[in-house]
Design a protein around this motif. Sequence first.
Motif, PDB file in Angstrom:
ATOM      1  N   GLU A 199     -50.380  48.017  31.343  1.00 63.22           N
ATOM      2  CA  GLU A 199     -49.816  48.606  30.406  1.00 63.22           C
ATOM      3  C   GLU A 199     -49.102  47.492  29.327  1.00 63.22           C
ATOM      4  O   GLU A 199     -48.351  46.634  29.935  1.00 63.22           O
ATOM      5  N   LEU A 200     -49.247  47.760  28.132  1.00 64.38           N
ATOM      6  CA  LEU A 200     -48.506  46.884  27.174  1.00 64.38           C
ATOM      7  C   LEU A 200     -47.542  47.725  26.651  1.00 64.38           C
ATOM      8  O   LEU A 200     -47.711  49.011  26.047  1.00 64.38           O
ATOM      9  N   THR A 201     -46.081  47.684  26.386  1.00 70.06           N
ATOM     10  CA  THR A 201     -45.226  48.408  26.266  1.00 70.06           C
ATOM     11  C   THR A 201     -44.035  47.955  25.414  1.00 70.06           C
ATOM     12  O   THR A 201     -43.979  46.728  25.380  1.00 70.06           O
ATOM     13  N   VAL A 202     -43.507  48.800  24.562  1.00 74.81           N
ATOM     14  CA  VAL A 202     -42.246  48.316  23.848  1.00 74.81           C
ATOM     15  C   VAL A 202     -40.842  49.287  24.358  1.00 74.81           C
ATOM     16  O   VAL A 202     -41.142  50.235  24.685  1.00 74.81           O
ATOM     17  N   CYS A 226     -36.886  55.559  27.547  1.00 76.83           N
ATOM     18  CA  CYS A 226     -38.237  55.249  28.330  1.00 76.83           C
ATOM     19  C   CYS A 226     -39.041  54.396  27.324  1.00 76.83           C
ATOM     20  O   CYS A 226     -39.088  54.301  26.134  1.00 76.83           O
ATOM     21  N   PRO A 227     -39.517  53.278  28.002  1.00 79.98           N
ATOM     22  CA  PRO A 227     -40.615  52.374  27.250  1.00 79.98           C
ATOM     23  C   PRO A 227     -41.653  53.331  26.563  1.00 79.98           C
ATOM     24  O   PRO A 227     -42.162  54.326  27.124  1.00 79.98           O
ATOM     25  N   ILE A 228     -42.260  52.735  25.507  1.00 88.61           N
ATOM     26  CA  ILE A 228     -43.269  53.292  24.731  1.00 88.61           C
ATOM     27  C   ILE A 228     -44.473  52.456  25.027  1.00 88.61           C
ATOM     28  O   ILE A 228     -44.744  51.385  24.841  1.00 88.61           O
ATOM     29  N   VAL A 229     -45.613  53.258  25.686  1.00 90.83           N
ATOM     30  CA  VAL A 229     -46.897  52.622  25.933  1.00 90.83           C
ATOM     31  C   VAL A 229     -47.730  52.548  24.862  1.00 90.83           C
ATOM     32  O   VAL A 229     -48.148  53.423  24.248  1.00 90.83           O
ATOM     33  N   LEU A 230     -48.081  51.155  24.362  1.00 90.40           N
ATOM     34  CA  LEU A 230     -48.924  50.897  23.184  1.00 90.40           C
ATOM     35  C   LEU A 230     -50.481  50.821  23.563  1.00 90.40           C
ATOM     36  O   LEU A 230     -51.256  51.109  22.734  1.00 90.40           O
ATOM     37  N   MET A 290     -55.707  54.105  26.757  1.00 88.28           N
ATOM     38  CA  MET A 290     -54.841  54.565  25.768  1.00 88.28           C
ATOM     39  C   MET A 290     -54.835  53.280  24.649  1.00 88.28           C
ATOM     40  O   MET A 290     -54.695  52.165  25.070  1.00 88.28           O
ATOM     41  N   ASP A 291     -54.670  53.772  23.556  1.00 84.61           N
ATOM     42  CA  ASP A 291     -54.667  52.501  22.376  1.00 84.61           C
ATOM     43  C   ASP A 291     -54.010  53.151  21.120  1.00 84.61           C
ATOM     44  O   ASP A 291     -54.207  54.115  20.754  1.00 84.61           O
TER      45      ASP A 291
END
Length: 125
Positions: free
Chosen positions: A45-48, A89-93, A109-110
Amino acid sequence: MDFSAAKQFALESFFALHPREHLPEWVERCVTIGGRRASGSWLIELTVNPRVRLKEGEFWEMRNGRKVLAKIDVCSGQKRIIIHRSGVCPIVLFSALIDSSTAAVRVEMDSDIADMDGGLYESVG
């Protein structure tokens, strides 16, 4: 397959969908990459993290090349690392499932990141 290899396959898929030259500048400084094993595969996962107001005694600190939230315990005087704050919570990008045996990548997810406001997210570096 180890995490590093799975991460590389996920990033190749991410950059195929979002060429580096078109990424907003905030992506490099705000995105965190993580992963976990999931039934013979890796979920990458890439998150912000949304910007948060620091509470009294909290501060940001670099640990192992990542920015972490910390605070000094008022009773013991010891530094504590805050793993997760309730409600933030982190946001999954982007997320991808990488099969450990075949290296097949399935994008789970994208997000359309082109119009996202990078000022709303914490810098990780």
